[in-house]
Enzyme design. Sequence first.
Site, PDB file in Angstrom:
ATOM      1  N   GLY A   2       0.844  -1.208   0.000  1.00  0.00           N
ATOM      2  CA  GLY A   2       0.000   0.000   0.000  1.00  0.00           C
ATOM      3  C   GLY A   2       0.871   1.247   0.000  1.00  0.00           C
ATOM      4  O   GLY A   2       2.101   1.168  -0.007  1.00  0.00           O
ATOM      5  N   ILE A  55       1.384   3.712   2.375  1.00  0.00           N
ATOM      6  CA  ILE A  55       2.262   3.912   3.536  1.00  0.00           C
ATOM      7  C   ILE A  55       3.177   2.698   3.720  1.00  0.00           C
ATOM      8  O   ILE A  55       4.370   2.839   3.984  1.00  0.00           O
ATOM      9  CB  ILE A  55       1.433   4.190   4.812  1.00  0.00           C
ATOM     10  CG1 ILE A  55       0.592   5.459   4.622  1.00  0.00           C
ATOM     11  CG2 ILE A  55       2.355   4.343   6.034  1.00  0.00           C
ATOM     12  CD1 ILE A  55      -0.350   5.787   5.760  1.00  0.00           C
ATOM     13  N   ASP A  95       0.242  -8.673   1.183  1.00  0.00           N
ATOM     14  CA  ASP A  95      -0.738  -7.700   0.697  1.00  0.00           C
ATOM     15  C   ASP A  95      -1.648  -8.419  -0.294  1.00  0.00           C
ATOM     16  O   ASP A  95      -1.162  -9.193  -1.132  1.00  0.00           O
ATOM     17  CB  ASP A  95      -0.014  -6.539  -0.004  1.00  0.00           C
ATOM     18  CG  ASP A  95      -0.877  -5.298  -0.112  1.00  0.00           C
ATOM     19  OD1 ASP A  95      -0.443  -4.237   0.367  1.00  0.00           O
ATOM     20  OD2 ASP A  95      -1.990  -5.384  -0.682  1.00  0.00           O
ATOM     21  N   LEU A 135      -0.585  -2.949   8.947  1.00  0.00           N
ATOM     22  CA  LEU A 135      -1.173  -1.832   8.200  1.00  0.00           C
ATOM     23  C   LEU A 135      -2.315  -2.281   7.295  1.00  0.00           C
ATOM     24  O   LEU A 135      -3.014  -1.441   6.730  1.00  0.00           O
ATOM     25  CB  LEU A 135      -0.097  -1.164   7.327  1.00  0.00           C
ATOM     26  CG  LEU A 135       0.745  -0.047   7.944  1.00  0.00           C
ATOM     27  CD1 LEU A 135       1.522  -0.523   9.152  1.00  0.00           C
ATOM     28  CD2 LEU A 135       1.709   0.542   6.922  1.00  0.00           C
ATOM     29  N   ALA A 181      -1.550   0.061  12.991  1.00  0.00           N
ATOM     30  CA  ALA A 181      -1.871   1.351  12.381  1.00  0.00           C
ATOM     31  C   ALA A 181      -3.371   1.578  12.512  1.00  0.00           C
ATOM     32  O   ALA A 181      -4.169   0.860  11.929  1.00  0.00           O
ATOM     33  CB  ALA A 181      -1.466   1.354  10.913  1.00  0.00           C
ATOM     34  N   TYR A 230     -16.130   2.442   9.683  1.00  0.00           N
ATOM     35  CA  TYR A 230     -14.667   2.440   9.601  1.00  0.00           C
ATOM     36  C   TYR A 230     -14.064   2.814  10.955  1.00  0.00           C
ATOM     37  O   TYR A 230     -13.220   2.099  11.501  1.00  0.00           O
ATOM     38  CB  TYR A 230     -14.214   3.411   8.506  1.00  0.00           C
ATOM     39  CG  TYR A 230     -12.718   3.513   8.370  1.00  0.00           C
ATOM     40  CD1 TYR A 230     -11.937   2.378   8.241  1.00  0.00           C
ATOM     41  CD2 TYR A 230     -12.090   4.756   8.359  1.00  0.00           C
ATOM     42  CE1 TYR A 230     -10.558   2.472   8.117  1.00  0.00           C
ATOM     43  CE2 TYR A 230     -10.718   4.870   8.229  1.00  0.00           C
ATOM     44  CZ  TYR A 230      -9.954   3.720   8.113  1.00  0.00           C
ATOM     45  OH  TYR A 230      -8.594   3.825   7.993  1.00  0.00           O
ATOM     46  N   LYS A 266     -11.960   0.302  13.471  1.00  0.00           N
ATOM     47  CA  LYS A 266     -10.580   0.582  13.901  1.00  0.00           C
ATOM     48  C   LYS A 266     -10.517   0.798  15.419  1.00  0.00           C
ATOM     49  O   LYS A 266      -9.523   0.467  16.058  1.00  0.00           O
ATOM     50  CB  LYS A 266     -10.010   1.800  13.159  1.00  0.00           C
ATOM     51  CG  LYS A 266      -9.796   1.588  11.666  1.00  0.00           C
ATOM     52  CD  LYS A 266      -8.938   0.394  11.312  1.00  0.00           C
ATOM     53  CE  LYS A 266      -7.477   0.578  11.635  1.00  0.00           C
ATOM     54  NZ  LYS A 266      -6.650  -0.556  11.120  1.00  0.00           N
TER      55      LYS A 266
END
Length: 349
Positions: free
Chosen positions: A10, A12, A31, A98, A139, A171, A175
């Site tokens: 990704g 980052i 990924d 991440l 993250a 979202y 998280k």
Amino acid sequence: MRVLITGGAGFIGSHLAEALLSQGHGVAIIDDLSTGSIENVQHLKARYPRSGGTVGTGRGGDPSTAGGTPRFDYTIDSVLNVPILAELVDQCDVIYHLAAAVGVRLIVESPVRTIETNVRGTEVVLELAHKKKKKVLLASTSEVYGKATKVPFSEDDDLVLGPTVKGRWAYACSKALDEFLTIAYWKEKRLPVVVVRLFNTVGPRQTGRYGMVLPNFVKQALAGKPITVYGDGRQTRSFSYVGDVVNALVQLASCERAVGQIFNVGNGVEVSIEDLARRVKLASGSDSEIQRLPYDQVYGEGFEDMPRRVPDISKIRAYIEWEPRVQLDDMIRRVIEYYSDRSWSENSD
Ligand code: UDP
């Protein structure tokens, strides 16, 4: 050290992989390319030897180095593929987690995928990390502060989320649950963890495909198309440069005192989206008009945006030697350079 980055292809993650490799660490990424892209790590495959390509390749011997050069391995798979992830966790010393469904557009359009990827993915990572006793850096996101209006946001502030019928909040909620679980693993099982809340991060390789504002504005400006400001444009964000963010993550992951803690990672300088549009237009020398679009038209009926988002970064400053160095106009310039240099088309990104 041998580092595992989930979501390493990704935006980052790929910058993080690059920074760790340049410091001499072995890096493996996993990924599923849902929002990441193999193009983001192509240069790492070329630069670092004995890179893996599919599951099971490039293994054997010391997984961190090949002839003294740091080694880069990549696995194209989901973190929900437990046997594969277990093997990768086994071979690393530290995990940067991440991998997540990100981007407002994706969240609004695919809420099931967002919730499942974010919650189950973190469950799996933590469970395996605990089994193998590996440190985890999670993250998270400034989105967890939701529509709180007291700025700047501090790590122990209340989270103010909207109703569950409004998809956007899924979202933040997913998280926040990731954060709860991560901290619980520390408190209950003594798994060493660090949680970072990333504020709007920008830089080369960020795609505009999932709604992110700066790459969108830059692409529109370069193409001479209208720069689309959603809502009245008075909503604010604080942008930080990916290189600064990566630097913070690497330092926090090796800071003993940071274990069990949550940190804002961002830049305290606030800008309105309208002002951002003007700066992009100016920096790119574009003739594009700045066009306002109602939220409903973009994200559907009843969409809620957050009016302001500014981090309090006093906590991170107290733990590590860190300051965001790149200023907004430089960030804009670097993103303009990135999109000017590559031959992109509206559909390819
Ligand atoms: N935005 C905009 N035009 C765009 C994309 C985004 O005006 O083409 C606005 C969006 O409504 C929000 C801000 O820019 O107020 C930042 O959006 P982004 O999706 O990048 O991140 P967020 O902070 O909302 O997660």
